[in-house]
Every structure is written in structure tokens, then in C-alpha cells.
Design an enzyme around this catalytic site. Structure first.
Site, PDB file in Angstrom:
ATOM      1  CE1 TYR A 127       0.905  75.013 -11.099  1.00 56.52           C
ATOM      2  CE2 TYR A 127       1.109  77.383 -11.455  1.00 56.52           C
ATOM      3  CZ  TYR A 127       0.763  76.122 -11.907  1.00 56.52           C
ATOM      4  OH  TYR A 127       0.291  75.971 -13.191  1.00 56.52           O
TER       5      TYR A 127
ATOM      6  NE  ARG B 229      -0.280  88.378 -19.438  1.00 55.45           N
ATOM      7  CZ  ARG B 229       0.639  87.743 -20.166  1.00 55.45           C
ATOM      8  NH1 ARG B 229       1.541  88.430 -20.830  1.00 55.45           N
ATOM      9  NH2 ARG B 229       0.667  86.424 -20.217  1.00 55.45           N
TER      10      ARG B 229
ATOM     11  NE  ARG C  23      -7.061  77.352 -17.725  1.00 52.02           N
ATOM     12  CZ  ARG C  23      -6.883  76.221 -18.398  1.00 52.02           C
ATOM     13  NH1 ARG C  23      -6.206  75.241 -17.868  1.00 52.02           N
ATOM     14  NH2 ARG C  23      -7.376  76.063 -19.610  1.00 52.02           N
TER      15      ARG C  23
ATOM     16  CG  PHE D 249      17.335  82.979 -24.565  1.00 54.43           C
ATOM     17  CD1 PHE D 249      16.159  82.710 -25.245  1.00 54.43           C
ATOM     18  CD2 PHE D 249      17.724  82.116 -23.548  1.00 54.43           C
ATOM     19  CE1 PHE D 249      15.370  81.618 -24.904  1.00 54.43           C
ATOM     20  CE2 PHE D 249      16.945  81.024 -23.208  1.00 54.43           C
ATOM     21  CZ  PHE D 249      15.762  80.775 -23.888  1.00 54.43           C
TER      22      PHE D 249
HETATM   23  C1  D9A Z   1      11.088  80.538 -21.037  1.00 55.62           C
HETATM   24 CL1  D9A Z   1      12.817  77.415 -22.784  1.00 55.62          CL
HETATM   25  C2  D9A Z   1       9.722  80.128 -21.012  1.00 55.62           C
HETATM   26  N1  D9A Z   1       8.707  80.991 -20.553  1.00 55.62           N
HETATM   27  C3  D9A Z   1       8.652  82.318 -20.903  1.00 55.62           C
HETATM   28  C4  D9A Z   1       9.687  82.839 -21.871  1.00 55.62           C
HETATM   29  O1  D9A Z   1      10.955  82.967 -21.271  1.00 55.62           O
HETATM   30  C5  D9A Z   1      11.456  81.896 -20.498  1.00 55.62           C
HETATM   31  C6  D9A Z   1       9.377  78.857 -21.467  1.00 55.62           C
HETATM   32  C7  D9A Z   1      10.321  78.006 -21.992  1.00 55.62           C
HETATM   33  C8  D9A Z   1      11.648  78.438 -22.070  1.00 55.62           C
HETATM   34  C9  D9A Z   1      12.028  79.708 -21.605  1.00 55.62           C
HETATM   35  C10 D9A Z   1      12.944  82.122 -20.272  1.00 55.62           C
HETATM   36  C11 D9A Z   1      13.731  82.764 -21.198  1.00 55.62           C
HETATM   37  C12 D9A Z   1      15.092  82.974 -20.949  1.00 55.62           C
HETATM   38  C13 D9A Z   1      15.683  82.551 -19.757  1.00 55.62           C
HETATM   39  C14 D9A Z   1      14.910  81.893 -18.805  1.00 55.62           C
HETATM   40  C15 D9A Z   1      13.518  81.668 -19.064  1.00 55.62           C
HETATM   41  O2  D9A Z   1      15.436  81.417 -17.620  1.00 55.62           O
HETATM   42  C16 D9A Z   1      16.786  81.554 -17.368  1.00 55.62           C
HETATM   43  O3  D9A Z   1      12.720  80.975 -18.180  1.00 55.62           O
HETATM   44  C17 D9A Z   1      12.654  81.242 -16.866  1.00 55.62           C
HETATM   45  O4  D9A Z   1       7.781  83.063 -20.490  1.00 55.62           O
HETATM   46  C18 D9A Z   1       7.579  80.417 -19.780  1.00 55.62           C
HETATM   47  C19 D9A Z   1       7.779  80.334 -18.241  1.00 55.62           C
HETATM   48  C20 D9A Z   1       7.727  81.704 -17.604  1.00 55.62           C
HETATM   49  C21 D9A Z   1       6.640  79.505 -17.693  1.00 55.62           C
HETATM   50  C22 D9A Z   1       9.109  79.675 -17.885  1.00 55.62           C
HETATM   51  C23 D9A Z   1       9.266  84.150 -22.525  1.00 55.62           C
HETATM   52  C24 D9A Z   1       8.009  83.951 -23.359  1.00 55.62           C
HETATM   53  N2  D9A Z   1       7.229  84.986 -23.546  1.00 55.62           N
HETATM   54  C25 D9A Z   1       5.969  84.918 -24.224  1.00 55.62           C
HETATM   55  C26 D9A Z   1       5.220  86.172 -23.955  1.00 55.62           C
HETATM   56  C27 D9A Z   1       4.164  86.006 -22.917  1.00 55.62           C
HETATM   57  O5  D9A Z   1       3.536  87.004 -22.613  1.00 55.62           O
HETATM   58  O6  D9A Z   1       3.966  84.887 -22.425  1.00 55.62           O
HETATM   59  O7  D9A Z   1       7.696  82.890 -23.799  1.00 55.62           O
HETATM   60  C28 D9A Z   1       6.135  84.802 -25.714  1.00 55.62           C
HETATM   61  O8  D9A Z   1       7.097  85.379 -26.245  1.00 55.62           O
HETATM   62  O9  D9A Z   1       5.292  84.161 -26.357  1.00 55.62           O
END
Ligand code: D9A
Length: 512
Positions: free
Chosen positions: A259, A306, A316, A376
Site C-alpha cells: 500500500y 502519527r 480509515r 528537497f
Molecule cells: C513528496 Cl512530489 C510527497 N509527500 C511528502 C513530502 O515529501 C515527498 C508528495 C509529493 C511529492 C513529494 C518527497 C520529497 C522529496 C523526495 C521524495 C519524496 O522522494 C524521493 O517522496 C517520497 O510527504 C507525500 C508522500 C509521503 C505520500 C509521498 C513532504 C511533505 N510534507 C508535509 C508534512 C506532513 O507532515 O505531511 O509533503 C508538508 O510539508 O505539508
């Protein structure tokens, strides 16, 4: 008050102040390369120059932005402006102090040529500007890091993010009946090539991206073919995976991995392919899908752990049954006070499972040569580790929201800009976790083992850290900084009054 929460963590106080006075771009790692200057405007966006290019002197394969990209910052959103961070625990010291000497000696230093937000934005079309606005609205904290990416990678990642956010919004929307949702998810990738496709019936918070999907898909179609192929392929695979899991629960630990692969690992894989397609990363980064997958799994497992309470309250279930089934009859039961011990055992088991991905994360980050890509990628990973550490053995996971302090988040964002600093941060959180492992925890042996592996992988630079640590009482330093903060605020207020202007002390953008 965020500053009060950071008492005892002096290094956070000063960073929080920078953030509060200068906005997110003041604490963002500064990326001003000679070759990136896309306008002649000499205005600097940042209060603090921190321009190191993480290109080893000998490397020839980098291309540091190649002078092509429009840079600067769009939108009004700001790092953590919505207060999504804050609360939590523990300090993080001397990471930057330890990292600086090595970074300076082994990496090429690049003189600065600042880039102006307003004039660079002028070069951007309305559609793309709207996309950056959506990006800022959906993810305030993340937008600034995407906006600092070099060259045309920046637009590609922005569009990729919005397309993924759209897909995610469909998956999350409980008001869409299954018989409608499944085909939508399966076909989502085809909507990228249907100029008029949009969806106006969503009730979700981020529904705007679906309502105005034509603006996003138009910008998608303007991207280079190498980017479009990656984005469309990932969308296809992710949509199918989401549809598969709509109809089944996350049962085994293997299914948990699957998933998370669909919703996050594929994001890591797609991004890595975009990095390589832009030629800002080695082809190997895009080819090694195992490591890229781990980048996503670590982030997503942390989110799932979390968000236990929020998710179960909304009906969910993302915690795998193979884990909670050992401790309770129903997942919701873990929130009952009498079940606390079982709940913590289950929590610690999942945290331990998530930690398995950290060694891959380190290997992945080592391969990155471009500073903007490094930041990033590294920032979300260290934030996730801090969150995971705050969640470990913490009853609050079952009774509220566990968040890291805002000062801690700002400090991590400023620090996670070199491999050395990231190793230091990881070492510190592993030590924090180690101290929390209880003698009676069923996963204790596994947890200690993985923490050992992590410590070894992030070890090389740690002796330097120890000799650099400051031996002043944290409380004493905090008091001194608080005093400095109050004086600073007072002085700015006085100056502003004298000039007949007002200062809020909490704006987004530094004086521009
Ligand atoms: C990411 Cl293009 C995410 N997700 C994240 C954010 O980081 C990854 C969604 C779309 C993209 C990227 C991310 C960043 C850099 C490198 C990566 C990567 O891979 C090489 O993805 C793996 O969370 C969502 C998924 C985990 C589902 C992929 C970071 C982010 N943080 C949130 C904070 C939070 O608590 O969710 O989005 C935010 O800043 O709002």
C-alpha cells in the site's frame, strides 16, 4: 507561544526568530548560484546567505541549474504558517557546527547572485503561476522547497505534486461511491490528456485542484516529454494501486509495504526519474527503484503511525492487521485507556518497522549531487525521523496529535543541507530513540538492532561533533536568547514607530 516551547532548546529559539521575522524564505537554505541568475535584480530574498553547492570539486556531471530556470518564489504560502508543526520533544544540537568545516573543505563554494521573486515571476505564465498558488495552498511547508529546485525540474515537480494531490483527493473523498471512484482512479492518467476534464463534486479540503484540473493538465502538457512520460506512468500505477486497496484492508506487513509503495514509494520512484531526466542527478538515481521506494515508505509509514487517531476516527484503517491483531481485537480498541500497554507495544513495533528504511534513505541521499535536490529530499526525511522519534512509546499517539515543535522543524529545515549534517541529525535522533527503548517492550531486540545499523551507517563524522558541542547550560542560553529576542522586537517596534510604519514581526516574506 512557540518560543516558550523551545525553552531548553536555545538553538531553536534563534531559528524561530529568524522565521518569525523573515518568513519561510529567511530560514530556507539559500541557493544562489552564479549561473542561475535569471534577472539582473540584485535584491536578495534571504536574510542569511548559506550558499554551498554540494558538488565535489572533481565531479563533472552536475549542471547546477544550467542557467535555464526561472527561480524565485511565488505564492503567499509559507513554511508552517498554518501551525502544522509545534509541540513534540527534544533538542538537536550542533548539527550545523559539525557539518560546516567538512562542507567547506570538500565542496566547491559558489559566489552568490541573488534572484528576485517579483521579476522572475513576470516571466512565468498565468497558468503556471496559478499552479504555484495551488501548491502553496495545499502544502505550505513544502512549497518553498519545491520552488527552490533548479531549472525546469521545478515546474515538473510542481505539476507532479498537484497531479498527485488531485489523485489523492479522489482517493480520500468518502462521498464518491465506490463504483464511481474505482474507474476514476484507474483512468486518472488519461485525464492528463483531456483538456476539459475536471471534477466539481468533491467535498474535500483540496477540491480546488480537481475543480481547476484543466489549468494543471494544460501545464502538464507543456512539460518536456521526458517529464510527461514519468508523471503519466506513475499516475497510472498509483491509481490502479489505490483502486486495489479501496476494496481490501491492509492485512499483512507485506501488504502495508505494498500500500505504501502505491501511494508513496511510487512518488519517490517518479521523482527520482524526474531528477535523472533533468540531468541534475545521475541516471543511477532514477534507475534504483528500491532506494527511491524506501524514501516514500519511510515518509508514509511515519504519517500513518502519527495519524492513528485522526484516521480511525474518520473510519480509515492504515495500521496493518498483522501488527495490531497481536494486541487487540479491533484497531479502535488501542485507543482505550486500559489497552495502553498493548497500544504502545503495537506502536513501537510499527516504528521499528519504519526505521528499517533509514539505511536506504542514507544511501539514496549520498548519491545526490545537486544542492536543490538534496534539500528537497533530505528535509522531509529528517522531519519524518523527528516525528517518528516523538511518536515512539508515546501515549499521545492514541489520544491526540503528536507534533514536533515549530522551532525544531525550522531548525531541521535550516540544517538538513549537507550529508554530514543529515548524518549528525540522524545520529542524534537514533540516540534519542535508544534512550526511550523500554526493557519490557516486545520489539526491543529488533529496535536495538536497527538503531545499531543506523548508528553505524551515519557514524563517520560523529567524533567531530562531540568535540564541537557547546557546554553551556541550555536554560542559561535560552534565557539569554529570550532576552535578545525581546530586545530585538522592542527595537524593531521602536524603529518602525520612528519611521511611521508598523511591523507585525510575523510576515511571510522578508522586506522586499
Ligand atoms: C513528496 Cl512530489 C510527497 N509527500 C511528502 C513530502 O515529501 C515527498 C508528495 C509529493 C511529492 C513529494 C518527497 C520529497 C522529496 C523526495 C521524495 C519524496 O522522494 C524521493 O517522496 C517520497 O510527504 C507525500 C508522500 C509521503 C505520500 C509521498 C513532504 C511533505 N510534507 C508535509 C508534512 C506532513 O507532515 O505531511 O509533503 C508538508 O510539508 O505539508
Amino acid at each position: 507561544m512557540d518560543i516558550l516551547k523551545s525553552l531548553g532548546h536555545p538553538e531553536e529559539i534563534i531559528n524561530l526568530l529568524r522565521f518569525k521575522m523573515g518568513g519561510c524564505r529567511a530560514v530556507m537554505p539559500k541557493l544562489d548560484y552564479v549561473s542561475r541568475a535569471c534577472c539582473k535584480c540584485p535584491v536578495s530574498l534571504s536574510l542569511f546567505k548559506r550558499s554551498l553547492l554540494i558538488t565535489p570539486r572533481s565531479t563533472t556531471t552536475t549542471g547546477s541549474g544550467a542557467g535555464s530556470g526561472a527561480t524565485g518564489s511565488g505564492g503567499s504560502g509559507c513554511l508552517m504558517a498554518g501551525g502544522r508543526f509545534g509541540g513534540g520533544r527534544r533538542p538537536l544540537r550542533a548539527a550545523r557546527a559539525a557539518a560546516a568545516p567538512r562542507a567547506l573543505s570538500s565542496y566547491r563554494r559558489v559566489s552568490s547572485a541573488s534572484v528576485c521573486a517579483s521579476c522572475c515571476q513576470g516571466a512565468m505564465g498565468d497558468g503556471m503561476r496559478t499552479c504555484y498558488r495551488y501548491l502553496n495552498q495545499t502544502s505550505r511547508s513544502f512549497a518553498a522547497v519545491i520552488e527552490s529546485l533548479d531549472g525546469d525540474l521545478r515546474h515538473a515537480v510542481c505539476i507532479f505534486y498537484l497531479v498527485l494531490r488531485s489523485l489523492d483527493t479522489v482517493e480520500d473523498d468518502m462521498s464518491i461511491p465506490l463504483e464511481k471512484k474505482v474507474p476514476m482512479l484507474n483512468d486518472f492518467h488519461t485525464y492528463l490528456y483531456q483538456p476539459d476534464w475536471c471534477f466539481t463534486e468533491s467535498q474535500e479540503k483540496d477540491r480546488r485542484v480537481l475543480e481547476d484540473f484543466p489549468t494543471i493538465s494544460l501545464e502538464f502538457r507543456k512539460l518536456g516529454q521526458q517529464y510527461r512520460e514519468v508523471i503519466s506512468d506513475i499516475c497510472h500505477r498509483m491509481g490502479m494501486g489505490m483502486a486495489e486497496f479501496l476494496e481490501k484492508k491492509v492485512g499483512t506487513m507485506k501488504e502495508w509495504d505494498l500500500y505504501c509503495h502505491y501511494v508513496a514509494g511510487l512518488v519517490g520512484i517518479g521523482l527520482s526519474q524526474l531528477f535523472s531526466a533533468s540531468q541534475l542527478a545521475d541516471p543511477e538515481v532514477g534507475r534504483d527503484t528500491e532506494l527511491a521506494n524506501s524514501m516514500g515508505l519511510f515518509l508514509q509509514k511515519t504519517n500513518i503511525i502519527r495519524d492513528y487517531l485522526e484516521d480511525t476516527q474518520q473510519g480509515r484503517a492504515f495500521w496493518p492487521q498483522e501488527a495490531w491483531g497481536q494486541f487487540a481485537d479491533r484497531l479502535e480498541d488501542l485507543a482505550k485507556p486500559e489497552k495502553l500497554e498493548s497500544a504502545l507495544s503495537c506502536l513501537n513495533l510499527l516504528v521499528t518497522d519504519a526505521l528499517r528504511h533509514v539505511p536506504d534513505v542514507l544511501t539514496y541521499l549520498v548519491r545526490l549531487r545537486n544542492q536543490s535536490i538534496f534539500n528537497f529530499c533530505a528535509i522531509p526525511q529528517v522531519m519524518a525521523l523527528a516525528t517518528l522519534s516523538a511518536c515512539y512509546n508515546n501515549p499521545k499517539v492514541f489520544g491526540g496529535v503528536v507534533k514536533i515543535r515549530k522551532g525544531q522543524a525550522v531548525t531541521l529545515m535550516m540544517d538538513a543541507t549537507s550529508m554530514e549534517a543529515v548524518q549528525t541529525i540522524i545520529t542524534q535522533y537514533s540516540q534519542e530513540l535508544l534512550q526511550k527503548v523500554s526493557t519490557t517492550d516486545p520489539s526491543r531486540a529488533k529496535t536495538l538492532h536497527i538503531l545499531g545499523v543506523i548508528a553505524e551507517k551515519s557514524a563517520p563524522l560523529q567524533p567531530a561533533l562531540q568535540s564541537k558541542s557547546v557546554h553551556l547550560s541550555p536554560m542559561y542560553l535560552s534565557a539569554a536568547m529570550l532576552l535578545a529576542a525581546v530586545s530585538w522586537q522592542y527595537l524593531s517596534a521602536t524603529v518602525a514607530q520612528a519611521q511611521g510604519t508598523t511591523t507585525t514581526g510575523g510576515g511571510d516574506m522578508p522586506g522586499h
